[in-house]
Write an enzyme that holds these catalytic residues in place. Structure first.
Site, PDB file in Angstrom:
ATOM      1  N   SER A 150     -73.200   5.395  11.365  1.00 49.36           N
ATOM      2  CA  SER A 150     -74.167   5.700  10.315  1.00 49.36           C
ATOM      3  C   SER A 150     -73.735   5.027   9.020  1.00 49.36           C
ATOM      4  O   SER A 150     -72.539   4.938   8.712  1.00 49.36           O
ATOM      5  CB  SER A 150     -74.264   7.213  10.106  1.00 49.36           C
ATOM      6  OG  SER A 150     -74.829   7.843  11.233  1.00 49.36           O
ATOM      7  N   ASP A 208     -64.564   1.445   3.753  1.00 48.08           N
ATOM      8  CA  ASP A 208     -65.926   1.569   4.267  1.00 48.08           C
ATOM      9  C   ASP A 208     -65.905   2.073   5.705  1.00 48.08           C
ATOM     10  O   ASP A 208     -65.073   1.641   6.504  1.00 48.08           O
ATOM     11  CB  ASP A 208     -66.591   0.187   4.182  1.00 48.08           C
ATOM     12  CG  ASP A 208     -67.878   0.096   4.978  1.00 48.08           C
ATOM     13  OD1 ASP A 208     -68.601   1.097   5.025  1.00 48.08           O
ATOM     14  OD2 ASP A 208     -68.141  -0.989   5.516  1.00 48.08           O
ATOM     15  N   HIS A 257     -64.943  -7.174  18.462  1.00 45.18           N
ATOM     16  CA  HIS A 257     -65.495  -7.091  17.117  1.00 45.18           C
ATOM     17  C   HIS A 257     -64.474  -6.564  16.114  1.00 45.18           C
ATOM     18  O   HIS A 257     -64.414  -7.027  14.974  1.00 45.18           O
ATOM     19  CB  HIS A 257     -66.726  -6.177  17.133  1.00 45.18           C
ATOM     20  CG  HIS A 257     -67.473  -6.137  15.848  1.00 45.18           C
ATOM     21  ND1 HIS A 257     -68.322  -7.142  15.438  1.00 45.18           N
ATOM     22  CD2 HIS A 257     -67.510  -5.206  14.858  1.00 45.18           C
ATOM     23  CE1 HIS A 257     -68.845  -6.836  14.269  1.00 45.18           C
ATOM     24  NE2 HIS A 257     -68.370  -5.666  13.895  1.00 45.18           N
ATOM     25  N   GLY A 287     -63.078 -13.571   6.556  1.00 45.94           N
ATOM     26  CA  GLY A 287     -64.275 -13.943   7.287  1.00 45.94           C
ATOM     27  C   GLY A 287     -64.507 -13.050   8.484  1.00 45.94           C
ATOM     28  O   GLY A 287     -64.120 -11.876   8.499  1.00 45.94           O
ATOM     29  N   HIS A 308     -74.247  -9.962  11.754  1.00 46.09           N
ATOM     30  CA  HIS A 308     -74.909  -8.808  12.355  1.00 46.09           C
ATOM     31  C   HIS A 308     -75.909  -9.333  13.380  1.00 46.09           C
ATOM     32  O   HIS A 308     -77.105  -9.058  13.318  1.00 46.09           O
ATOM     33  CB  HIS A 308     -75.587  -7.949  11.288  1.00 46.09           C
ATOM     34  CG  HIS A 308     -75.246  -6.498  11.407  1.00 46.09           C
ATOM     35  ND1 HIS A 308     -76.152  -5.490  11.227  1.00 46.09           N
ATOM     36  CD2 HIS A 308     -74.072  -5.879  11.716  1.00 46.09           C
ATOM     37  CE1 HIS A 308     -75.555  -4.314  11.400  1.00 46.09           C
ATOM     38  NE2 HIS A 308     -74.302  -4.523  11.698  1.00 46.09           N
ATOM     39  N   TYR A 366     -60.240  -8.654  17.170  1.00 45.72           N
ATOM     40  CA  TYR A 366     -60.051 -10.122  17.187  1.00 45.72           C
ATOM     41  C   TYR A 366     -59.004 -10.513  18.240  1.00 45.72           C
ATOM     42  O   TYR A 366     -58.224 -11.432  18.033  1.00 45.72           O
ATOM     43  CB  TYR A 366     -59.635 -10.632  15.807  1.00 45.72           C
ATOM     44  CG  TYR A 366     -60.716 -10.599  14.756  1.00 45.72           C
ATOM     45  CD1 TYR A 366     -60.832 -11.615  13.814  1.00 45.72           C
ATOM     46  CD2 TYR A 366     -61.625  -9.553  14.691  1.00 45.72           C
ATOM     47  CE1 TYR A 366     -61.830 -11.584  12.846  1.00 45.72           C
ATOM     48  CE2 TYR A 366     -62.628  -9.514  13.733  1.00 45.72           C
ATOM     49  CZ  TYR A 366     -62.714 -10.532  12.816  1.00 45.72           C
ATOM     50  OH  TYR A 366     -63.703 -10.502  11.869  1.00 45.72           O
ATOM     51  N   SER A 422     -67.539 -13.798  15.530  1.00 47.23           N
ATOM     52  CA  SER A 422     -68.561 -13.160  16.353  1.00 47.23           C
ATOM     53  C   SER A 422     -68.637 -13.895  17.684  1.00 47.23           C
ATOM     54  O   SER A 422     -69.193 -14.993  17.775  1.00 47.23           O
ATOM     55  CB  SER A 422     -69.922 -13.191  15.653  1.00 47.23           C
ATOM     56  OG  SER A 422     -70.921 -12.642  16.485  1.00 47.23           O
TER      57      SER A 422
END
Length: 726
Positions: free
Chosen positions: A308, A263, A44, A529, A90, A47, A532
């Site tokens: 979180s 983030d 994840h 991008g 997700h 890659y 997944s």
């Protein structure tokens, strides 16, 4: 704690990967270090199975300001306006906990956008589920839709488009892909990097809890029955907290003392610290005892791996800590200095006086293992590629076939879904969900508008991965063209099964090759991008499913139109060529329950000419409606134009191809437009100059769709079947 083989395996690391860790550290890792490596070297985050293949994608153009590798791509659309956009998946969290999985997917993609200093102005989704013949699939779909609506609506950001597909291949492994786009008008892009020895590292946003621990590792393995015990790996979102964080961060990016912002998404503090350090070619030291937390007795391991939500990490110039705190205190958010930049290249993690991790940051962010897994063409293709000749017969009339297709969830109105989304908030939406082939948002204070679409056809890719990759890009481009936008760039979400399966890796490479070829022909770069992998259950892998997020630019928003026919007497024209192609179609799936044959062939040069002709017609002010021929073929396209415009049409096609292919074949590079009768000759001039096939099909009139006297259905009959309810 002793590092055993079982513990290594539980962290998703191979023995060779553990040996590499030992070589890097020159010692046995601590438990926290093992956890840090496990998430950063997970599929994840790293890659590791896809990087080499992704390198073939075209990622540069003179308008690309930021390409792959940052939180979101950024492009210059002129007049001092830049746009940031990205799509992410997700999937696993949504399979286990659909509401929170989807909600936090929205929250995560929004943070990717405003981390770049852009204000998010739109959300789109792309969803895949098993068929609605089980309570479980219905629960998943309803939960995901509620999660997207709940988070986006609370944030005050419109969800303006998307797609929903139902196929048995997604049973027990739904796909939840979410895209967002934001606008930068101050000429400042914020990147996720740390700089300057001694500069403070500041934790901002919500407190850290025990939700989402090892979420990146959870997303990097197959779903099994035991996966439902992994609910603690699913994050819990708070959109009201994120709204505060968004406004605080956008206020902060106006200040010249901000150096970098990242983030805390996948892998939480681990990812944000090591990536910021690696991008800035520096080291970083943090103290976990200073991290705000909402759970007692959290270990260093848990604090570093928690995912979180609604948290950021920033690097600012030394001496401005109080100014940062004032901004975040105003928004009632945490702002705590937890560390500082060093010059030794190490990520050093303390818990008070105890060092719990000390790792070269670059080895975590950039030096993960790189794999070239074996590839093998799937055995099933030998049977699937058998031509559909003759086409299976049916006792249904053409009226009944069209009604059945209109009722198919892949085609039917998704009103029950998008009516849960606030798509008009901020009053910039020009084309709402369901009205056009793409969503459109105007840019206030300018004549410009942005068109956005998400598109992909896993069934096509299952039958021919290369063709399917090309078709996904081409259709996404046609979608934005049909509202008057010039295709600008794409972001992609590549959803596949296990990379350990040679057949999956063959599919993956062929899909990427197809996307590459289409992007090069259309002149659209890939700005970023998500890959997944491990989307499979005990029943097997999903269809190879690339989802393309296409962005287009409209220089003058006054030309924007939707798919609905407008006025009595308007002329209906088909641009592009209908051919005898029925393989992989919605017709075969719905009417004959068959997935077989080759998907439609695409002439990419013809595709370009058709799109350019339609755009020239838009610029000339000729187009009253436009709709791409896609799932269900020409008959469905015409029916949707009638239903959206609440007016009928009389159609007469003289093409000499089998009637089933004429009505329901899914030949590519076709767009149905309507123009005023007085403007037909001007449209013909554009078509002739473009050297593309066309057919004048008929006129807009009445309250029924009539096609070659084979189909005759009233608007009421079609509408009754078109309204899908779950």
């Amino acid at each position: 704690m002793e590092i055993t083989k079982q513990l290594i395996a539980e962290h998703g690391l191979s023995e060779k990967e553990y040996e590499k860790i030992l070589n890097i550290l020159k010692r046995t890792p601590t438990l926290t270090e093992l956890g840090i490596f496990s998430v950063m070297w997970s599929e994840h985050c790293s890659y590791k199975s896809s990087r080499s293949t992704l390198s073939m994608l075209p990622t540069k153009s003179e308008k690309v300001l930021v390409g792959p590798g940052e939180n979101a791509g950024v492009m210059d659309i002129g007049d001092g306006i830049w746009i940031a956009f990205k799509i992410e998946s997700h999937n696993h969290p949504s399979a286990v906990e659909p509401y929170q999985g989807a909600a936090t997917g929205v929250g995560g993609i929004l943070r990717d956008i405003f981390t770049m200093g852009a204000r998010p102005i739109a959300i789109l989704d792309s969803l895949r589920f098993g068929e609605m013949d089980s309570a479980q699939n219905k629960r998943l779909l309803r939960g995901v839709v509620s999660g997207i609506a709940g988070y986006g609506n609370c944030m005050g950001i419109p969800t303006i488009g998307g797609e929903v597909c139902l196929e048995p291949a997604y049973e027990r492994n739904p796909l939840v892909n979410v895209m967002s786009l934001g606008v930068i008008t101050n000429g400042t892009i914020t990147k996720g990097a740390a700089y300057g020895e001694g500069n403070p590292i500041i934790y901002i946003g919500s407190a850290t809890g025990k939700d989402g621990i090892k979420g990146a590792s959870f997303a990097s393995r197959e779903l099994t029955e035991s996966s439902y015990e992994d609910r603690p790996a699913v994050q819990v979102g708070d959109p009201f907290m994120e709204k505060l964080l968004l406004e605080a961060c956008l206020e902060l990016v106006q200040e010249d003392y901000l150096l970098g912002m990242q983030d805390m998404g996948a892998a939480g503090l681990t990812c944000s610290t090591c990536e910021m350090a690696a991008r800035g070619a520096v080291g970083m030291e943090i103290d976990l005892s200073l991290v705000p937390r909402r759970a007692k007795d959290m270990s260093a391991y848990e604090l570093m791996l928690s995912e979180s939500q609604e948290r950021m990490l920033i690097c600012v110039k030394k001496g401005y800590e109080d100014e940062v705190e004032k901004i975040f205190k105003k928004w009632d958010l945490h702002s705590v200095v937890i560390g500082y930049v060093t010059n030794d290249g190490l990520l050093r993690v303390r818990d008070g006086e105890t060092i719990v991790a000390e790792i070269p940051a670059k080895t975590l962010a950039d030096d993960a293992p790189l794999y070239h897994h074996p590839e093998k063409e799937p055995e099933y293709l030998k049977e699937m590629r058998t031509e559909i000749n003759p086409v299976p017969t049916t006792t249904l009339t053409f009226n009944e076939i069209l009604l059945s297709l209109l009722a198919s969830p892949a085609i039917a109105s998704k009103a029950w879904i998008y009516e849960q989304y606030d798509h008009m908030v901020r009053t910039n939406t020009l084309i709402c969900p369901g009205k056009g082939d793409a969503g459109v948002v105007r840019l206030k204070g300018t004549k410009k508008a942005i068109a956005m679409s998400t598109d992909g056809n896993g069934r096509y890719c299952y039958l021919d991965p290369y063709a399917g990759g090309m078709l996904a890009v081409a259709e996404a481009a046609r979608n934005v063209v049909c509202v008057g936008a010039t295709p600008l760039a794409i972001t992609n979400c590549l959803n596949f099964g296990s990379p350990m399966d040679p057949e999956v890796m063959w599919q993956f490479r062929r899909v990427v090759e197809g996307i590459t070829a289409a992007c090069q022909a259309l002149g659209v770069p890939v700005t970023g991008g998500n890959v997944s992998f491990y989307n499979e259950s005990e029943d097997g892998p999903i269809y190879p499913t690339p989802v393309i997020g296409m962005v287009g630019i409209i220089q003058d928003a006054s030309v924007v139109t939707d798919m609905g026919f407008k006025d009595e007497g308007d002329v209906v024209v088909l641009l592009g060529l209908s051919q005898d192609e029925i393989g992989g179609s919605e017709y075969l799936k719905v009417i004959h329950r068959t997935v077989k044959g080759s998907p439609p062939v695409i002439d990419i040069k013809m595709e370009v000419r058709v799109q350019q002709a339609v755009l020239r017609a838009f610029e000339a002010g000729l187009i009253k409606s436009a709709h791409d021929c896609a799932e269900g073929g020409l008959a469905v396209t015409l029916a949707e134009c009638c239903l959206q415009g609440k007016i009928g049409a009389r159609i007469e096609s003289k093409l000499s191809i089998p009637i089933t292919s004429l009505l329901f074949g899914e030949s590519q590079s076709r767009i149905v437009v309507s123009v005023a009768k007085d403007n037909l000759s001007q449209l013909m001039q554009i078509i002739m100059q473009a050297d593309i096939p066309y057919e004048v099909l008929g006129v807009v009139e009445g309250e029924a769709l009539i096609i070659n006297d084979l189909i005759r259905l009233s608007l009421e009959e079609m509408e009754a079947n078109y309204q899908w309810q779950n």
